[in-house]
Structure formats: C-alpha cells, structure tokens
Design a protein around this motif. Structure first.
Motif, PDB file in Angstrom:
ATOM      1  N   THR A 187      -4.189  -9.737  -0.649  1.00  0.00           N
ATOM      2  CA  THR A 187      -4.477  -9.245   0.698  1.00  0.00           C
ATOM      3  C   THR A 187      -3.611  -9.970   1.720  1.00  0.00           C
ATOM      4  O   THR A 187      -3.557 -11.208   1.734  1.00  0.00           O
ATOM      5  CB  THR A 187      -5.961  -9.472   1.052  1.00  0.00           C
ATOM      6  N   ILE A 188      -2.933  -9.194   2.559  1.00  0.00           N
ATOM      7  CA  ILE A 188      -2.138  -9.754   3.643  1.00  0.00           C
ATOM      8  C   ILE A 188      -2.869  -9.497   4.951  1.00  0.00           C
ATOM      9  O   ILE A 188      -3.225  -8.362   5.263  1.00  0.00           O
ATOM     10  CB  ILE A 188      -0.732  -9.127   3.698  1.00  0.00           C
ATOM     11  N   GLY A 189      -3.095 -10.542   5.714  1.00  0.00           N
ATOM     12  CA  GLY A 189      -3.753 -10.409   7.009  1.00  0.00           C
ATOM     13  C   GLY A 189      -2.750 -10.008   8.068  1.00  0.00           C
ATOM     14  O   GLY A 189      -1.706 -10.655   8.222  1.00  0.00           O
ATOM     15  N   VAL A 190      -3.041  -8.931   8.784  1.00  0.00           N
ATOM     16  CA  VAL A 190      -2.127  -8.436   9.811  1.00  0.00           C
ATOM     17  C   VAL A 190      -2.871  -8.244  11.123  1.00  0.00           C
ATOM     18  O   VAL A 190      -4.036  -8.636  11.255  1.00  0.00           O
ATOM     19  CB  VAL A 190      -1.470  -7.108   9.360  1.00  0.00           C
ATOM     20  N   SER A 191      -2.192  -7.648  12.069  1.00  0.00           N
ATOM     21  CA  SER A 191      -2.827  -7.286  13.333  1.00  0.00           C
ATOM     22  C   SER A 191      -3.030  -5.771  13.318  1.00  0.00           C
ATOM     23  O   SER A 191      -3.132  -5.181  12.260  1.00  0.00           O
ATOM     24  CB  SER A 191      -1.948  -7.749  14.495  1.00  0.00           C
TER      25      SER A 191
END
Length: 325
Positions: free
Chosen positions: A127-131
């Motif tokens: 999982t990549i945390g983005v805006s």
C-alpha cells in the motif's frame, strides 16, 4: 505589510520611498503546506519584491493541491503554485484554468519505505499512501509503479494525509511506502526509513510546480497578473543567488528549529540539479508527458492537449516589467 524574516529582511530592503508610499493592490496567492523549501516559494511575496510592482501578495498555505484548485475555481485565490496535474484534469473537463509559468520544473520528490524494501518491484501487493486523486503524491506514485512495469492494480493506493502524515504512517508500518518532498531524506534514518527512488531517476519529465490562474483574470487583468509574475521572477532569481537569505526565510515560514537540516538539503539539491528555473519557462512537452500519464492512469480522458491551457503572454510582459526596473 508582512513580517520580514532575519537575514532575508536585511537582504531585501530595496524598496524606494515611492514604492512604499503607493497604494498596494492585494493579490491572493496560494501554496501547499510550508516545508523546508518555503524560502524559494515565499521570496517573491516578501517586502521589496511584491511592493516594488505595486502589489501586496498575501501568501496562503493549504494542505494539498486539490484544496488550492478548489480555492482558485471558487474565486478565493488569484493564483497558486502547485503541481499542474489537477488543473490539467479540470481543464480537460472545461474549467477555464491557465498555466502561466513553471518556476520549479525539477521534481524534488521521492518515495520512502522501510530499508528492507530495496526495489519498486517489492511494492506489488503493498500500500502506498498518497493524497487526493490527481494530486502530485498520487500521480507521482503511480508513475513510479508504472516505470517498474507493475500493473497499477497490483498496488493499493490510499489517501494518507500530508507529506509528514504519510511518512509517519510508513514509519508506523501502517502503509508500505509514501511519496514526499526529498528534503525528508534528512530525517529518514531517525524514522527507520530510506529513500527508495528519487523522481529525477525514474520520472525526469515530471514537473513539480507551475503557477496557475483563471482565464478570466488573464483576459480582464493582464497587467495585474504580469506584475505578480514580475515579483515571482525577481524572487526566484534572488533566492537562487542568496542562499543564506533563502534559508532564513525557509526556517521562518516553516517554523523549523535551527538543527533541522531539511532547508539546507533541499536548497543544495535545487542548485545542484537545476530544479528551479528563474525564467519560469513553461515546457509544453513535459506537460504533454503529464497529460499522457493522466490518460494512462485513468484520471482523465486520453488526448487532451495541455497547450490549450498555457498562456505565457503575461510572463513575457512580466519580464519586460522586471527589465524596466
């Protein structure tokens, strides 16, 4: 008038009595949350820059690009500096938004992970945390995944707040990776993280910051916009030539302690790699690359020509104003 900051104040007290006495026109200018690179972005709004062109630029900081875009479209901002991805999506749907300058073409951005992850391939299933969708963190992360040949649906992309919040989430093992300004590399070791990839190594075409405004402002008030851009030209040029003044402003605006190395790190990176362009040139080919990326990621319909939202006439007028000083 705005508060002058430390060394920056001493360096930029160049206004004349006439400029100080004249009636200044307010200009509402937005930016993302202040970080260690704030000195570059804020310099053109400091006393000695904005008021030398008859303006009082009110810098307003927001948490993300999507909020800036909404503020511009709602008439709450006259212009903002940010990633051109969101405005491009809006323009493709009919919004009257113009890109009028691109002062920060080099993407000083990176993807951070725990040290045990050593290649982008290992992000598959993670999982990549983005805006917000279409924001710089979101698009950059998708571009990195695509550059490694990984299908976008093999990675989870989740909204995880600001740069600092995303980095904290990786450190706490809540997500696998997070994009952030490369200045966070100064703090990465103490958070148990490392830089997996830097933008310049995987997506060198990606533009970090352009300046956007609405088409009606360009059409109805070209002199107003030109004066604003002249202050920005003057500010970015000064920032590149005056390290100590720029660092002083960065520490002041971002409210960072003197032991924080982020402002120094990002300043040196900007200068070494030419990330900031004092001429604020709009590279349409790079914008076309971004348009293609947005089509490939499903953020907008393929085929949009970003040249239709570029208007550099006011930038040329701004350069003439600056040359006349």
């Amino acid at each position: 008038m705005k508060k002058r900051a430390g060394l920056a104040a001493a360096a930029i007290l160049v206004t004349t009595g006439l400029a100080q006495a004249q009636s200044l026109e307010p200009f509402r200018y937005g930016t993302v949350a202040t970080k260690g690179d704030a000195g570059f972005v804020y310099m053109g709004a400091e006393d000695g820059f904005d008021n030398s062109f008859g303006l009082d630029i009110d810098m307003q900081s927001f948490k993300g690009d999507s909020i800036l875009l909404r503020g511009l479209l709602a008439g709450e901002l006259d212009a903002y500096i940010g990633n051109p991805g969101g405005p491009m999506i809006a323009a493709s749907k009919g919004a009257d938004i113009k890109i009028i300058a691109c002062p920060w073409p080099g993407l000083t951005y990176a993807l951070f992970t725990k040290p045990e992850i050593t290649s982008v391939d290992q992000l598959a299933g993670g999982t990549i945390g983005v805006s917000a969708p279409g924001s710089l963190p979101d698009l950059f992360s998708r571009a990195v995944v695509k550059s490694a040949g990984i299908p976008l649906d093999a990675v989870n992309f989740t909204v995880a707040g600001s740069d600092a919040e995303r980095i904290a989430a990786v450190s706490a093992d809540l997500i696998t990776a997070a994009p952030s300004s490369s200045e966070f590399n100064a703090k990465a070791p103490e958070l148990g993280l490392h830089m997996l990839v830097h933008a310049r190594d995987v997506v060198p075409e990606y533009v970090r910051f352009c300046i956007m405004t609405r088409g009606d402002i360009v059409r109805d008030s070209p002199d107003y916009i030109a004066s604003f851009l002249a202050a920005q030209l003057k500010g970015f040029s000064f920032a590149l030539q005056n390290k100590e003044a720029t660092l002083a402003l960065s520490y002041d605006k971002a409210e960072l302690p003197p032991e924080d190395e982020a402002p120094v790190m990002i300043y040196d990176e900007v200068v070494e790699f030419g990330a900031v362009d004092p001429e604020m040139t709009v590279d349409v080919e790079k914008l076309k690359w971004l348009s293609d990326l947005l089509g490939e990621t499903g953020n907008m319909d393929a085929g949009f020509d970003p040249a239709t939202m570029v208007d550099t006439s006011v930038l040329e007028d701004a350069k003439a104003l600056l040359a006349a000083q």
